[in-house]
Motif scaffolding. Structure first.
Motif, PDB file in Angstrom:
ATOM      1  N   GLN A  95      33.527  36.628  35.212  1.00 30.98           N
ATOM      2  CA  GLN A  95      34.338  35.566  35.820  1.00 30.98           C
ATOM      3  C   GLN A  95      33.732  34.895  37.053  1.00 30.98           C
ATOM      4  O   GLN A  95      33.963  33.707  37.279  1.00 30.98           O
ATOM      5  CB  GLN A  95      35.748  36.067  36.106  1.00 30.98           C
ATOM      6  N   VAL A 139      33.614  30.943  36.570  1.00 33.85           N
ATOM      7  CA  VAL A 139      34.293  30.048  37.518  1.00 33.85           C
ATOM      8  C   VAL A 139      33.248  29.172  38.210  1.00 33.85           C
ATOM      9  O   VAL A 139      33.445  27.961  38.390  1.00 33.85           O
ATOM     10  CB  VAL A 139      35.143  30.843  38.540  1.00 33.85           C
ATOM     11  N   THR A 169      41.075  32.154  34.370  1.00 32.81           N
ATOM     12  CA  THR A 169      40.554  31.755  35.686  1.00 32.81           C
ATOM     13  C   THR A 169      39.865  30.386  35.591  1.00 32.81           C
ATOM     14  O   THR A 169      39.911  29.591  36.534  1.00 32.81           O
ATOM     15  CB  THR A 169      39.620  32.832  36.283  1.00 32.81           C
ATOM     16  N   LEU A 204      43.576  33.030  41.560  1.00 35.47           N
ATOM     17  CA  LEU A 204      42.244  33.229  40.964  1.00 35.47           C
ATOM     18  C   LEU A 204      41.676  34.597  41.295  1.00 35.47           C
ATOM     19  O   LEU A 204      40.798  35.109  40.599  1.00 35.47           O
ATOM     20  CB  LEU A 204      41.293  32.147  41.477  1.00 35.47           C
TER      21      LEU A 204
END
Ligand code: F6R
Length: 611
Positions: free
Chosen positions: A261, A265, A408, A577
């Motif tokens: 992630q 992101v 996310t 997040l």
């Protein structure tokens, strides 16, 4: 929902198909089967996973250069050998696999029964197959022609692959509402529900459109519409690497995707979020800024985890843009005759871009004059294609059935969207705009901090693995994260879990609290912090076990909680997040402790392409 694979070319079809089915197993995994064309048709199918099919076919004749395969998520008929695909027609001349639902199958079945047709399965697929055969016999026409006539009568969604003894060198395919990609090789073609089974053979693909029929031969691909007019295939290059769909050293896709992630992101923000220049560049928004900013209202339509991202977006857009937002379950929105006016903006959020309920909700809103903005992960998917504009989340293929990195990614896109719109509208100050951009920019690094050491979370998982129920509570921006934490735990570990706004607890759920109930508070430092501390006291007073997700260094919560998981400090608007990450990990580790198949939880499928 249901994975389909087809191969035609020089190679042996069986290994290509089985490998492909394994890549598509996230779409459904209650039974699997293959049909191979080698003179006649050979069909092997088995209840269970693709591995069960492999075991079943040991020692069998698997020769053939043309074949179709299926991994099923049951709709019509329980998971069983006889309901598994492929199905054979009454004559044995046609074999077919299908993803989707034929809604008017009962009526067609009755007509066929009256003509003497018999059925071995409970599926709508076998009905459609024999309907095609019946048309072919009555009209003495080709399979392709019979299929075209049949599809004009069919109500519902389908992606089908057909092979026939009459067509020695062809796979015939058709789609409406369920995805189909065709990979173009040298003297060979690959067909699949998504690109993952194709990627290692070729990067040249054609996404088949609704109401198109494909006649696929070794050296030829012909696309036609239902009016029998030839269509020009639009060949695209896949922007995907094989590594993205493999486990890369992790034990499960879910764990890999949780750990990806920081990177995903970052990929989502890269080139778009430019805090140093005070700019957010997103062409999907830039090109339609007036429409978005002047919308009288915004309706967010999604399902499941994507719906939770929509709830976070509701809070952000209302706060930053002062535009009224409603968040709707797509499955309700599509049927309840909602008020949609010209000028309304509909934001559709979907990882797969193929969720049937979301698709249909959008189609009807589009007809009523709404502007459709898609927040989608799967590039080129149906929702991306029917939206007027949109922004991809760029999270890469998500294979684990439980959504993690896509969530996310959705939050990152929606935050940039709210910021950009709020700034354009003048409803946030430039100081807040810049501050929030900087905070968002810091997310990948802070995700890495959470993921650096997960020992505390693993210990908590071991301690609570035998719980029968869980309560997840949060307030403000963390309320949707409480819902998401509960959903993740339910689907991965099969522990019953409920998510609630923390203050709502005293209106009912508090009756559940006793000394065996773990109550997880998402309680990072924000506007509601003192309020949620009071809610924690209320649980402690009733002897509930408190687990907290808290901001790094929060000693008050450490004293109050039985167990605690920390996330770095960040603005409350961006906090979801981060606060979701420990909850994803907790579900994963509890699932593992309980011996669950975390990548393929029971009864679920990744893309829900049926209603
Ligand atoms: C939960 C989960 C589902 C999906 C839902 C919507 O972990 O994955 O709840 O979020 O089925 O799917 P998409 O986002 O593909 O429309």
């Amino acid at each position: 929902m249901c994975g389909i694979v087809g191969y035609i070319g020089e190679r042996e079809a069986y290994p290509v198909i089985v490998k492909g089915l394994k890549r598509l197993e996230y779409r459904g995994y209650d039974s699997a089967g293959v049909a191979l064309r080698d003179g006649g048709l050979k069909v092997y199918k088995k209840q269970g996973k693709v591995a069960d099919l492999e075991e079943y076919t040991v020692g069998k004749d698997l020769h053939g250069h043309i074949g179709i395969g299926h991994t099923r998520w049951a709709t019509h008929g329980e998971p069983s050998d006889r309901n598994a695909h492929p199905h054979l027609s009454n004559s044995g001349n046609l074999a077919m696999i299908h993803n989707g639902i034929i809604e008017n199958y009962a009526q067609i079945k009755q007509e066929l029964v009256n003509k003497g047709y018999t059925f071995k399965s409970d599926t709508d697929t076998e009905v459609l197959l024999n309907f095609i055969e019946d048309i072919q016999i009555n009209n003495t026409c080709s399979v392709e022609e019979a299929l075209r006539i049949a599809l004009k009568r069919v109500v519902g969604a389908y992606c089908i692959l057909l092979i026939s003894t009459d067509e020695p060198d062809a796979i015939i395919a058709a789609r409406k509402g369920s995805p189909l990609v065709i990979g173009i090789g040298k003297g060979e073609h690959f067909l699949a529900s998504d690109a993952s089974p194709i990627i290692e053979y070729t990067k040249e693909v054609v996404y088949v459109n609704d109401y198109e029929i494909a006649i696929v031969r070794r050296n030829e691909l012909i696309l036609k519409n239902l009016g029998n007019e030839v269509q020009t295939p639009f060949i695209q290059k896949l922007d995907m690497e094989l590594a993205a769909i493999e486990k890369g050293g992790y034990e499960h896709f879910m764990l890999k995707e949780i750990h990806e992630q920081a990177e995903t992101v970052h990929d989502c923000l890269r080139g778009r979020l430019l805090p140093d220049q005070g700019k957010i560049i997103m062409s999907g928004i830039d090109n339609h800024l007036d429409t978005l900013v002047n919308a009288p209202r915004i309706v967010i339509v999604a399902c499941g985890t994507s719906w939770h991202a929509g709830l976070v977006a509701e809070y952000m857009i209302e706060e930053l843009c002062r535009i009224p937002v409603e968040v709707e379950y797509a499955s309700e929105f599509r049927y309840r005759n909602p008020v949609v006016n010209k000028g309304d903006v509909i934001i559709a959020i979907s990882q797969s871009g193929e969720t049937a309920d979301t698709m249909v909700a959008l189609e009807s809103a589009k007809e009523k004059g709404a502007f459709i903005f898609g927040v989608v992960n799967a590039v080129g998917s149906s929702i991306a294609r029917i939206s007027h504009a949109g922004a991809y989340t760029h999270s890469g293929p998500e294979i684990g059935v439980a959504s993690t990195k896509a969530f996310t990614g959705q939050l990152a896109v929606l935050t940039m969207m709210a910021l950009k719109m709020g700034y354009a509208k003048g409803t946030i100050t430039s100081e807040r705009y810049i501050h929030l951009m900087q905070e968002l920019h810091s997310v990948p690094e802070k995700i890495n901090e959470i993921l650096k050491d997960t020992t505390a979370i693993q210990n908590i998982a071991t301690k609570y693995k035998d719980a029968e129920d869980f309560l997840f509570l949060g307030r403000g921006y963390n309320f949707p994260i409480a819902l998401e934490g509960a959903l993740k735990l339910k689907e991965i570990s099969y522990i019953h879990a409920e998510g609630y706004p923390a203050a709502e607890m005293k209106h009912g759920p508090i009756a559940l609290v006793e000394d065996t109930l773990p109550v997880l508070f998402v309680a990072t430092k924000d506007t509601y912090y003192e309020k949620i501390v009071s809610n924690i006291q209320e649980i402690k007073a009733r002897k509930g076990m408190v687990i907290s997700v808290a901001t790094e260094g929060d000693s008050l919560l450490e004293d109050m909680s039985n167990d605690i998981m920390y996330v770095p400090e960040i603005d409350e608007l961006i906090a979801p997040l981060l606060s979701v990450i420990p909850l994803q990990l907790l579900s994963y580790y509890i699932g593992i402790e309980r011996g669950c198949d975390v990548d393929k939880p029971r009864n679920l499928a990744k893309s829900v392409t049926v209603e």
